[in-house]
Structures are given as structure tokens and as C-alpha cells.
Design a protein around this motif. Structure first.
Motif, mmCIF file in Angstrom:
data_model
loop_
_atom_site.group_PDB
_atom_site.id
_atom_site.type_symbol
_atom_site.label_atom_id
_atom_site.label_comp_id
_atom_site.label_asym_id
_atom_site.label_seq_id
_atom_site.Cartn_x
_atom_site.Cartn_y
_atom_site.Cartn_z
ATOM 1 N N UNK A 234 0.808 -1.217 0.000
ATOM 2 C CA UNK A 234 0.000 0.000 0.000
ATOM 3 C C UNK A 234 0.844 1.271 0.000
ATOM 4 N N UNK A 237 4.606 2.952 -2.906
ATOM 5 C CA UNK A 237 4.609 3.951 -3.963
ATOM 6 C C UNK A 237 4.523 5.372 -3.389
ATOM 7 N N UNK A 252 11.301 8.126 -10.769
ATOM 8 C CA UNK A 252 11.951 6.974 -11.409
ATOM 9 C C UNK A 252 13.331 6.706 -10.816
ATOM 10 N N UNK A 259 12.483 -6.888 -2.224
ATOM 11 C CA UNK A 259 11.476 -7.841 -1.801
ATOM 12 C C UNK A 259 12.139 -9.140 -1.414
ATOM 13 N N UNK A 263 6.532 -13.821 -0.703
ATOM 14 C CA UNK A 263 5.897 -12.599 -1.159
ATOM 15 C C UNK A 263 4.440 -12.510 -0.721
ATOM 16 N N UNK B 114 1.115 -12.022 -12.895
ATOM 17 C CA UNK B 114 0.634 -11.735 -11.546
ATOM 18 C C UNK B 114 -0.214 -10.468 -11.468
ATOM 19 N N UNK B 116 -1.573 -6.590 -11.341
ATOM 20 C CA UNK B 116 -1.208 -5.314 -10.735
ATOM 21 C C UNK B 116 -2.060 -5.081 -9.503
ATOM 22 N N UNK B 118 -3.867 -1.959 -6.979
ATOM 23 C CA UNK B 118 -4.334 -0.578 -7.090
ATOM 24 C C UNK B 118 -3.469 0.372 -6.281
ATOM 25 N N UNK B 119 -3.274 1.550 -6.817
ATOM 26 C CA UNK B 119 -2.552 2.585 -6.077
ATOM 27 C C UNK B 119 -3.475 3.201 -5.037
ATOM 28 N N UNK B 120 -2.949 3.421 -3.849
ATOM 29 C CA UNK B 120 -3.772 4.152 -2.884
ATOM 30 C C UNK B 120 -3.645 5.658 -3.140
ATOM 31 N N UNK B 253 -2.667 1.761 -11.280
ATOM 32 C CA UNK B 253 -2.256 0.448 -10.792
ATOM 33 C C UNK B 253 -0.738 0.344 -10.825
ATOM 34 N N UNK B 254 -0.214 -0.543 -9.979
ATOM 35 C CA UNK B 254 1.220 -0.809 -9.950
ATOM 36 C C UNK B 254 1.448 -2.296 -10.237
ATOM 37 N N UNK B 256 2.591 -6.021 -10.103
ATOM 38 C CA UNK B 256 2.960 -6.869 -8.957
ATOM 39 C C UNK B 256 4.201 -7.672 -9.327
ATOM 40 N N UNK B 257 5.352 -7.090 -9.053
ATOM 41 C CA UNK B 257 6.598 -7.621 -9.608
ATOM 42 C C UNK B 257 7.466 -8.361 -8.601
ATOM 43 N N UNK B 258 6.950 -8.611 -7.397
ATOM 44 C CA UNK B 258 7.817 -9.192 -6.358
ATOM 45 C C UNK B 258 8.558 -10.445 -6.835
ATOM 46 N N UNK B 269 12.044 1.576 -15.458
ATOM 47 C CA UNK B 269 10.951 2.373 -14.899
ATOM 48 C C UNK B 269 10.138 3.009 -16.012
ATOM 49 N N UNK B 274 3.035 2.211 -15.009
ATOM 50 C CA UNK B 274 2.741 1.851 -13.626
ATOM 51 C C UNK B 274 3.913 1.811 -12.680
ATOM 52 N N UNK B 275 5.146 2.087 -13.173
ATOM 53 C CA UNK B 275 6.280 2.141 -12.242
ATOM 54 C C UNK B 275 7.420 1.212 -12.659
ATOM 55 N N UNK B 276 7.976 0.516 -11.671
ATOM 56 C CA UNK B 276 9.115 -0.368 -11.946
ATOM 57 C C UNK B 276 8.611 -1.660 -12.597
ATOM 58 N N UNK C 61 -10.688 -2.531 1.839
ATOM 59 C CA UNK C 61 -9.968 -1.532 1.058
ATOM 60 C C UNK C 61 -9.651 -2.049 -0.351
ATOM 61 N N UNK C 66 -4.885 -8.233 -0.794
ATOM 62 C CA UNK C 66 -3.525 -7.701 -0.844
ATOM 63 C C UNK C 66 -3.219 -6.682 0.241
#
Lengths: 282, 372, 106
Positions: A234, A237, A252, A259, A263, B114, B116, B118-120, B253-254, B256-258, B269, B274-276, C61, C66
Motif C-alpha cells: 500500500x 509507492x 523513477x 522484496x 511474497x 501476476x 497489478x 491498485x494505487x492508494x 495500478x502498480x 505486482x513484480x515481487x 521504470x 505503472x512504475x518499476x 480496502x 492484498x
């Protein structure tokens, strides 16, 4: 304006190839394709049994209507995934007719009086349902034909059935509060939580960054943000963004949190037991 | 010990279509998913999908889900539900089955699908019950058929925010408005038009500044929104208090890359995606030999692109195992890439096409350096 | 009980076997197979736990297992994600305080 307000003005519609033209509208019932953005979509082209709709070789082309081929049959209305096709008939002397897709409950019945709404959802007057089709080929999109007051055929794009108000904007809006100040929220923005699980506030995270914790992992070690049950999914980011803001760098450049397995939360007993535990021995 | 050629992690649109494509060519495929039901987020998509009619456009998302499940079943794919993949290690992939058995799998190829998360969005009051992700709303109303609230404010006007607003109206809830921080609507105009003509106002250049609690702090009572200036700061005096019991958040969304991270894949990036994101080539293979990514984990896009990326990864993984003759495999990949290019054109797709291309180029450069 | 009993696209709510769960001592009806959280929302229960430090009520939420916002103590086991855990007949569910405590398992 579509981009700003979320609906098309008449002038915007008149410029797109899905508009059949004033001349055609004055003499026949015809489909109008209110599709004004180049999105990758083409089911309408195959929907027309008379080949009156053309998308062409690029899937993002705007669909064009050929008013001469169009018979106003309405087959295309339920096939448009964007529910952007209507059939309108402006040729009747005492009323206009609009055929539109409808995906709400209750469904109206033929003969029923309904409220007519324009593209902004504003009430224009009342109309009468002429026909409703729930054919299987429509895949659960009802197609409703409504007689609307003369002159409103280019305006009416939705109906309200049995007075059911879909949106809720009409009541409950309080305009600017006292003295133009932001109303006090339940808490100071600095005390706002960033990490929900470990309940770490914005202030604590900003302090940690200012003390030199400039990676997500460093902030986590110092404040526990991201150490809770959700493992930083959560807040990760948001913490990255706060670091970037504090350092004046692009987000970036902030490396992602490292991680480690597992997971997902997994009970430790699972690993202790390994593969040999019978299913029912919890 | 599970014996399989290809392990697919995630039974959503990308994972299932990867599995179907690989199995069709004779690969033994196992799909694992942590949920008790397959389909990922497909079963909550009750609207008709956009895209090419050759690839199921015009069909509702959940119907695509049923069709995919039938397909993988008929192709003999093993789908293991309630199975958590907790890590990818040199000695194999760790799975926990039904919360009990720890199993190590040694597949020859892995496809990560996997998805993504949601971004808070943080604002005072955002942890109150009643402030929820738009995806959560969609799951509850469309899959479980329970309302989340009666009066809802949607935050974010991308396709997710617009579609979920429409679905809220369909479920019988009222949507009092959609706020969008940018000066223009983020998602497709046709989605916006649907909610607008139902009477939902879209407040562009607005944000939610706080959620107000009820008297015992157990639920949202109202949302305060305000207009934003060019620097994205709320303008004092422009606040509106809206009576709502629910504030739904749809601000992106981000990936889910773990698992890709743990496996040692190199990242890049892209804010737009969505990021990394794990670096990948045009077969969707990461810097870890035999590890593929497909769907939102390789960059957040649409369900339609996830379906196609899944097919691509499935073909590529099966071909790399010699299951498909090279010429045929290349032809298939070319056809899927073309369809992906189609989906990534126009004002909404062009930027994504460029972002995906940059990832592939960066990967090629990296490989070039290695072999030099 | 709040259910979306009819829907323009999804049709009438399908029949489901009823099961009974106990939530903070109260017996409530649920639909077999649905997540615990769906049953709670149908009964208008929006608070699933009380946060550890600030003692603030929390609930749904992310809805897909997750975020852990909706964890409760279920049959004595704390931190169960109620949005992805199906109800079972006779389940005992409690609003969780903080990180919860392991209780007597049934």
C-alpha cells in the motif's frame, strides 16, 4: 466538450464521420455513431447487415456511416461496446424518435412514459417508449425506441424509468464552507497515515527522509513503514513519491523496495512441516 | 513434486491465455493462483470489451473468462487454485498449496502473469471504512452481489473509474460524482459519456481533500472536494462537501513484480506503465533465462492487451522448448505482435506503444553489451 | 439484508445454500461460498478490525487479499483476510483488536 466534461457537444458530433449529415437526417431514419476518439475498436463495422459502417484497415479509425446504405434498423446499437450508437428519426411531424442502448433496471415497457435526458443527464421532458428489444443477439443490452418531443431528437440520449435517479448529485452538495477555508478534516494532513498497517504518519516519513533515509528500504528500517501485514504494497509507492519530492528528483530515480520471499504471508509452520504433512493435519 | 514444462503464475486473462496457447502446442502447463477462483479480475468485468472483433471485442469480460477456462480445461492444463507462489529460487519455485503444503516445482519455463495492484491515494480520512479501491467495489457488486455503499464518490476518471462508476449505477447505487485531478477526463470518452448522460457530474481539475467520518469514526459520512490550480494545489474557497458513504479510489495500478524481483530480473521504470517493470524482450522474456512476464506485470494496460500478451508469452515459451517449429512460431508471434500494435494505437495507445518499445530496446542494448 | 438481488447484466441473484456464521456473538445468515466480507457487507457491517496504535476502525480496502485492511479473527486465528476467505457453516468471526490474539481453536 468530451475531454473536459465527458460528453460531446452537437458541434463536435457534426465533425465526426459517424454523423450522417443534416440533409440525410431531414429525410430519413438513420444511425448516428457518436464515436469521436481513435480507440482500437471495430465490432460496429461487422454489425451492420448492409455494410453502412466502415472502420477500415486501421482499427483506430473513427467509424463512418453511409446514410444511403443505412436503413435505421438499429442492429448496430447493441453491438457498440461503448454504447455510442443511436438511431434517430427526425422526419415525423409531431415528434422525433430516438433508439438507444439501455443497461439498467427497471426495463421500461412499450407504451410507458419515461423522462428524457440529454448527454449531460439534464432532464428535457417526457417521452413514450415505442419499442424495447431484449433480443439474445444484443447480449443483455436492451435497445429502447422512444418518441421524444419534436426538436429533441438530436438531444435526448438517455431515459429515466419509473423516476429512478441514477446519479446522486442533486441532493447533498454543500457549497464553499465558512470563510473560504478548507473544512477541517478529521486530522492534520501531517498526521495523515501513509503506512496503514504500521500506522506511520506523513510527518514521521518526511522526518526520516530528512535525516537521510532516502530509499524505500531505509525509510522502512527507520519508521517501520512497509513492515506490516501488507508488506509495503500500500505505502511503497507513496513513500517513493515523498522521497522524490523531498530530494527534488524524479520518482523513477528512487529504487523500488527490495522484496524477500515469501511474497505473501505464509504461516511459518508450513515451512517447518515441509511436503510431508497430510492435508488434513492443520 | 509437480512435473511440468511451463509454470504460469496467475490465472487471470494473461495467465490463462498463455497457458492455453502453450498447451495447444503440446507443452505440459500448470497454472497456479492464490485465489480460490480462477479468472483474475476478468469475472468482475461485466461490460463489453473494446478491441478487434477477431479477438473477442464486443464480448463481456466474464464471458471471455468462461471461454478461457473451458479452453484451458479442454487442453489439459492443470489449474491449481488456493496456491501461493512465494518465491523463485535457483533450486525451483516455492508453492504453498491450500495454506498447508510447501512444494518445490522445477518447471522448464515460468510465465509470470501476476497482474497489478491498485494505487492508494492518501488524504486525511483515507483509512476510514468506506474509502475503498475501485477494484474492491467492482468485486463486491459484480462478483459477490453485495453493495459497498449507497452514495459513492469516484476518485479518478481513467477507464477503471469510469467503468466502475457505470457499474455502480447498474447495481443500484448512486454515484454523486467523479473527480479528476487533471483538466481532462482520463479514460475513453464513450465510457465518460455513459455516466454523464445518467447525470453523474465529472469534476475535472478537482481532488478529494478529505473524508469526513461519522460520529463514532466507523464510516465515511461525507467527502470534501476542491478545485485544483495549475500546480495541483487545492484552491481555498472552492470546496464542496458531498454526502457520501463511500469514496472509491481509481488512481492507477502498480505491477505486482515481487516474484520477478526475487528471481533476479533486471528492472526499468515507466511512469506511464505503472512504475518499476521487469525488463523484457519482444518475446516477453525477462533478463532471467526462461522467465517470461505477460499482462499488467509487464506494464499496466488493458485486459485486451493482457490477453494478447499472454498468447505471445505462451507461444514464445512453448517454442523455446521446441514444441513449435521455428517458422510457425515466428509467424504466430508476428501475428500476435501485430494485434498488440493495433491495440496500442490512437491517442490512448500511442504513448503505451512507445513505452513498451523503449523497454524492448533497453533490453536489446543490454544484451548487446553482454555479448560484446 | 442488502443484496443486489436483480441486475441488468447479471440477472437475478442465483440461489445459494444458506450457511450460518457467528459474528461478535451474533448469528448471521450467509451464502455458501461467498467471502466472509461479502456476508458482513450484506449485513451492513463495515468495520473489520481496530488498528493497533490509533485504535481506529478499519475495513474493506482492496478486496482482493492484498492490503490486509479487512483482517479479522476467524475460528480463533487472527489476521484472516476476510475478502478472500469463504464462509463456512458454523464459522466464528470476531472483530480484531490490533494484531489480534490466537484464541481457542475449534
Amino acid at each position: 466538450m468530451l475531454e473536459r466534461d465527458g460528453y460531446l457537444e452537437i458541434e463536435e458530433i457534426e465533425r465526426i464521420p459517424g454523423f450522417p449529415g443534416r440533409e440525410a437526417l431531414s429525410r430519413k431514419k438513420v444511425a448516428i455513431l457518436e464515436c469521436a476518439q481513435e480507440i482500437p475498436c471495430d465490432p460496429c463495422e461487422a454489425a451492420c447487415p448492409r455494410g453502412a459502417i466502415t472502420v477500415g484497415s486501421r482499427i483506430t479509425n473513427l467509424p463512418a456511416i453511409d446514410p444511403e446504405r443505412c436503413t435505421g434498423c438499429g442492429t448496430c446499437v447493441a453491438r457498440c461496446p461503448g454504447l455510442a450508437i443511436f438511431v434517430i428519426d427526425l422526419t415525423k411531424p409531431d415528434h422525433d424518435v430516438v433508439t438507444m442502448p439501455y443497461e439498467y433496471l427497471p426495463l421500461p415497457e412499450a407504451g410507458q412514459e419515461v423522462a428524457c435526458l440529454d448527454r449531460r443527464g439534464a432532464m428535457l421532458g417526457s417521452g413514450r417508449v415505442k419499442r424495447i428489444s431484449t433480443a439474445k443477439a444484443n447480449d443483455r443490452t436492451a435497445v429502447v425506441t422512444v418518441e421524444v418531443p419534436k426538436g429533441l431528437g438530436m438531444e435526448v440520449r438517455a431515459i429515466r424509468v419509473n423516476g429512478r435517479v441514477l446519479a446522486g448529485e442533486l441532493e447533498g452538495v454543500k457549497e464553499p464552507s465558512k470563510e473560504g477555508l478548507l473544512p477541517q478534516g478529521p486530522e492534520d494532513p501531517d498526521d495523515m497515515l501513509i503506512c496503514r498497517c504500521e500506522e506511520v504518519t506523513r510527518k514521521e516519513i518526511i522526518e526520516a527522509i530528512r535525516e537521510g533515509a532516502v530509499t524505500v528500504d531505509a525509510v522502512k528500517r527507520r519508521t517501520r513503514a512497509g513492515m506490516g501485514l501488507c508488506q509495503g504494497r500500500n505505502c511503497g509507492k507513496t513513500v517513493s513519491r515523498l522521497i522524490a519530492e523531498e530530494l527534488g528528483k524524479p520518482v523513477s530515480s528512487v529504487p523500488p523496495a527490495s522484496k524477500r520471499p515469501p511474497v505473501r504471508p505464509v504461516k511459518l509452520s508450513v515451512f517447518a512441516a515441509g511436503e510431508d504433512v497430510p492435508d488434513d493435519d492443520k | 513434486m509437480i512435473d511440468t514444462d511451463i509454470l504460469v503464475v496467475g490465472a487471470g486473462p494473461a495467465g490463462l491465455s498463455a497457458a492455453a496457447e502453450a498447451a495447444r502446442h503440446g507443452a505440459r502447463v500448470t497454472v497456479v493462483d492464490e485465489n480460490e477462483k480462477p479468472g483474475g479480475q476478468l469475472f468482475k468485468q461485466i461490460h463489453k470489451f473494446f478491441g478487434s472483433r477477431r479477438h473477442r471485442a464486443g464480448v463481456r469480460g466474464f464471458d471471455i473468462g468462461y471461454a478461457l477456462l473451458d479452453e484451458v480445461k479442454s487442453l489439459g492444463v492443470e489449474v491449481m487454485l488456493d496456491t501461493v507462489c512465494y518465491g523463485i529460487f535457483p533450486e525451483g519455485v516455492g508453492l504453498v498449496v491450500s495454506g498447508k503444503r510447501d512444494v518445490l516445482v522445477e518447471p522448464r519455463r515460468i510465465v509470470l502473469a501476476t497482474g497489478a495492484s491498485e494505487n492508494p491515494l492518501c488524504f486525511p480520512g483515507w483509512t476510514l471504512p468506506g474509502v475503498v479501491g475501485a477494484g474492491a467495489v467492482q468485486t463486491m457488486i459484480n462478483v459477490h452481489r453485495v453493495p459497498v455503499g449507497e452514495r459513492v464518490l469516484m476518485v479518478g476518471s481513467g477507464n477503471v473509474g469510469l467503468i466502475v462508476s457505470y457499474q455502480l449505477l447498474q447495481s443500484g447505487a448512486q454515484v454523486v460524482g467523479i473527480v479528476e485531478a487533471l483538466p481532462k477526463v482520463g479514460g475513453y470518452g464513450v465510457h465518460a459519456a455513459k455516466v454523464r448522460r445518467a447525470g453523474v457530474p465529472i469534476y475535472t481539475s478537482h481532488t478529494v481533500v478529505s473524508a469526513l467520518p461519522n460520529s463514532d469514526n466507523t464510516r465515511v459520512k461525507a467527502a470534501v472536494i476542491a478545485r485544483l490550480d495549475e500546480n495541483m494545489s487545492p484552491i481555498p474557497g472552492t470546496e464542496k462537501e458531498l454526502d457520501v458513504d463511500t469514496i472509491a479510489i481509481a488512481v492507477g495500478l502498480t505491477p505486482m513484480t515481487e516474484l520477478a524481483f526475487i528471481a533476479g530480473a533486471a528492472f526499468t521504470y515507466s511512469g506511464l506503465l505503472g512504475g518499476h517493470i521487469p525488463l523484457h524482450d519482444e518475446d516477453l522474456m525477462t533478463t532471467v533465462e526462461g522467465l517470461y512476464v505477460a499482462g499488467d506485470v509487464s506494464g499496466v494496460e488493458e485486459a485486451s492487451t493482457a490477453l494478447e500478451e499472454g498468447r505471445l508469452a505462451g507461444v514464445a515459451a512453448a517454442a523455446s522448448l521446441g514444441k513449435i517449429p521455428e517458422v510457425e512460431a515466428e509467424e504466430k508471434k508476428r501475428e500476435i505482435r501485430e494485434s498488440l500494435r493495433d491495440l496500442r494505437t490512437g491517442p490512448f495507445g500511442d504513448a503505451r506503444a512507445r513505452a513498451k518499445e523503449e523497454i524492448v530496446n533497453e533490453m536489446a542494448k543490454r544484451r548487446g553489451k553482454r555479448s560484446a | 439484508m442488502k443484496r443486489i438481488s436483480d441486475h441488468p447484466i447479471l440477472g437475478p441473484l442465483p440461489e445459494a445454500r444458506e450457511v450460518w456464521i457467528t459474528v461478535d456473538g451474533e448469528r448471521l445468515q450467509a451464502r455458501e461460498g461467498e467471502p466472509i466480507l461479502a456476508a458482513l457487507l450484506a449485513h451492513g457491517i463495515h468495520v473489520q478490525n481496530i488498528s493497533r496504535k490509533k485504535k481506529a476502525p478499519r475495513g474493506l480496502f482492496c478486496g482482493i487479499g492484498r492490503c490486509t485492511g479487512c483482517v479479522m479473527t476467524v475460528d480463533g486465528v487472527p489476521n484472516v483476510r476476510t475478502c478472500v476467505t469463504p464462509v463456512r457453516d458454523g464459522m466464528v468471526i470476531e472483530t480484531q483488536e490490533g494484531l489480534g490474539k490466537w484464541g481457542d481453536r475449534k
